[in-house]
Design an enzyme around this catalytic site. Structure first.
Site, PDB file in Angstrom:
ATOM      1  N   SER A  20       0.829  -1.208   0.000  1.00 25.07           N
ATOM      2  CA  SER A  20       0.000   0.000   0.000  1.00 25.07           C
ATOM      3  C   SER A  20       0.866   1.262   0.000  1.00 25.07           C
ATOM      4  O   SER A  20       1.601   1.503  -0.948  1.00 25.07           O
ATOM      5  CB  SER A  20      -0.967  -0.045   1.189  1.00 25.07           C
ATOM      6  OG  SER A  20      -2.006   0.889   1.031  1.00 25.07           O
ATOM      7  N   HIS A  59      -7.661  -5.815   0.878  1.00 27.71           N
ATOM      8  CA  HIS A  59      -6.519  -4.917   0.701  1.00 27.71           C
ATOM      9  C   HIS A  59      -5.323  -5.312   1.568  1.00 27.71           C
ATOM     10  O   HIS A  59      -4.176  -5.217   1.134  1.00 27.71           O
ATOM     11  CB  HIS A  59      -6.948  -3.482   1.014  1.00 27.71           C
ATOM     12  CG  HIS A  59      -5.839  -2.487   0.919  1.00 27.71           C
ATOM     13  ND1 HIS A  59      -5.118  -2.275  -0.240  1.00 27.71           N
ATOM     14  CD2 HIS A  59      -5.293  -1.649   1.855  1.00 27.71           C
ATOM     15  CE1 HIS A  59      -4.201  -1.340  -0.030  1.00 27.71           C
ATOM     16  NE2 HIS A  59      -4.284  -0.952   1.230  1.00 27.71           N
TER      17      HIS A  59
END
Length: 342
Positions: A152, A319
């Protein structure tokens, strides 16, 4: 006549005096303004040219005897966490990679996270410079350079690092991010607001981890993994006036206001580089979570423009795929490294 003359002369002298004073004042004002401008310019340069921070880290050492490479260490692995995270998030995947690839694995805390120093400046330029400083300081840029892995926010730091320093690293693994600019994530702002509410409660109604988790569940929803992850951004402090061993107040472990400001300003969602100027031609792996929207198919041509030797691997997860499925993540990385390593 003489008096009038003297008055006239005095008036003239007075005028000259006033004009001279005006000139002096204007000159002083001009010098002051120039000095002020120079000061602001210097401050701007200093702000832009931040001194890199010394990052906190853990190392998982390779077993040279077990791997059979005594005296010949392989390029190490460096893993960078995402927003709100810390080096502990990557212990599982780090141990997997250490065992299967037989090399040192460095788990870093990025600035304003974990045990690393705090700073009011939080963008990809300064974060990548911090990591570059770490690599240079620890002399890891040998044997082709380290393999850099980022999740990320850490993925964008890793991409920025290799694009700005093409010879520094041997391979790139970017988990759940792409080299694109996005709109600031309003959901992240809500996460910070909810955490700050727990801190500002100061033990009035939120005194246990269970109560803190319940507050997050009420404010941001029911994903327990995300809530557990977010609570690592806070630290428990035993209440002095409490007889219960489980009663705490909560304090910030990371500078929430600074991170909120960076999110709102678009620093976290930003991507300032242009493939016309920066490209990286070494192997790059992009791991995508199929239950997420961070690396959609529309981004693949952009990824290819920056990283012409890229490949993708999809994993059925959300995620936080590195935490949900560290084993599968590690297997993908091991396969990638073994195929591309000399």
């Amino acid at each position: 006549m003489m008096i009038l003359g003297k008055a006239g002369i005095l008036a003239q002298y007075g005028t000259i005096y006033v004009r001279q004073n005006t000139i002096r004042n204007n000159l002083s004002s001009c010098i002051f303004k120039q000095s002020l401008c120079a000061f602001h310019s210097l401050a701007k340069v200093l702000q832009q040219k931040q001194v890199p921070l010394d990052l906190s880290y853990d190392i998982i050492k390779r077993d040279a005897v077990k791997t059979g490479d005594e005296g010949k260490p392989r390029p190490p692995i460096i893993i960078l966490h995402g927003l709100f995270g810390n080096k502990l998030n990557n212990r599982s995947i780090g141990r997997n990679l250490n065992k299967k690839l037989g090399r040192d694995v460095y788990l870093l805390d990025l600035r304003n996270h974990g045990s690393s120093p705090h700073s009011s400046v939080h963008n990809y330029e300064v974060m990548s410079e911090d990591v570059k400083h770490f690599i240079t300081k620890h002399e890891l840029n040998t044997n082709g350079g380290p393999i850099i892995i980022g999740h990320s926010m850490g993925g964008k730091v890793a991409m920025m690092l290799v694009l700005k320093n093409p010879q520094l690293c041997s391979m790139l693994v970017c988990i759940e991010n792409a080299p694109v600019s996005l709109r600031p994530n309003a959901e992240f702002v809500e996460y910070i607001k909810a955490l700050m509410e727990i801190v500002n409660d100061k033990g009035k109604t939120i005194r246990t981890l269970k109560q803190a988790d319940e507050h997050l569940a009420e404010r941001i929803g029911g994903n327990e993994l995300v809530r557990r992850f977010l609570l690592t951004a806070l630290k428990k402090v035993k209440m002095d006036n409490s007889s219960s061993v489980s009663s705490y107040t909560f304090e910030e472990r990371i500078p929430l206001a600074t991170l909120k400001d960076a999110i709102v300003k678009g620093e976290i969602a930003a991507w300032p580089l242009d493939p016309a100027r920066e490209r990286w031609t070494r192997p790059a792996l992009f791991i995508r979570a199929t239950q997420s929207h961070y690396v959609v198919d529309e981004y693949l041509p952009i990824i290819g423009a920056f990283f012409p030797r890229f490949e993708t691997r999809d994993i059925d997860a959300g995620h936080w795929v590195n935490a949900e499925k560290p084993g599968e993540c590690a297997e993908s990385i091991v396969d990638f490294v073994e195929r591309h390593e000399d």
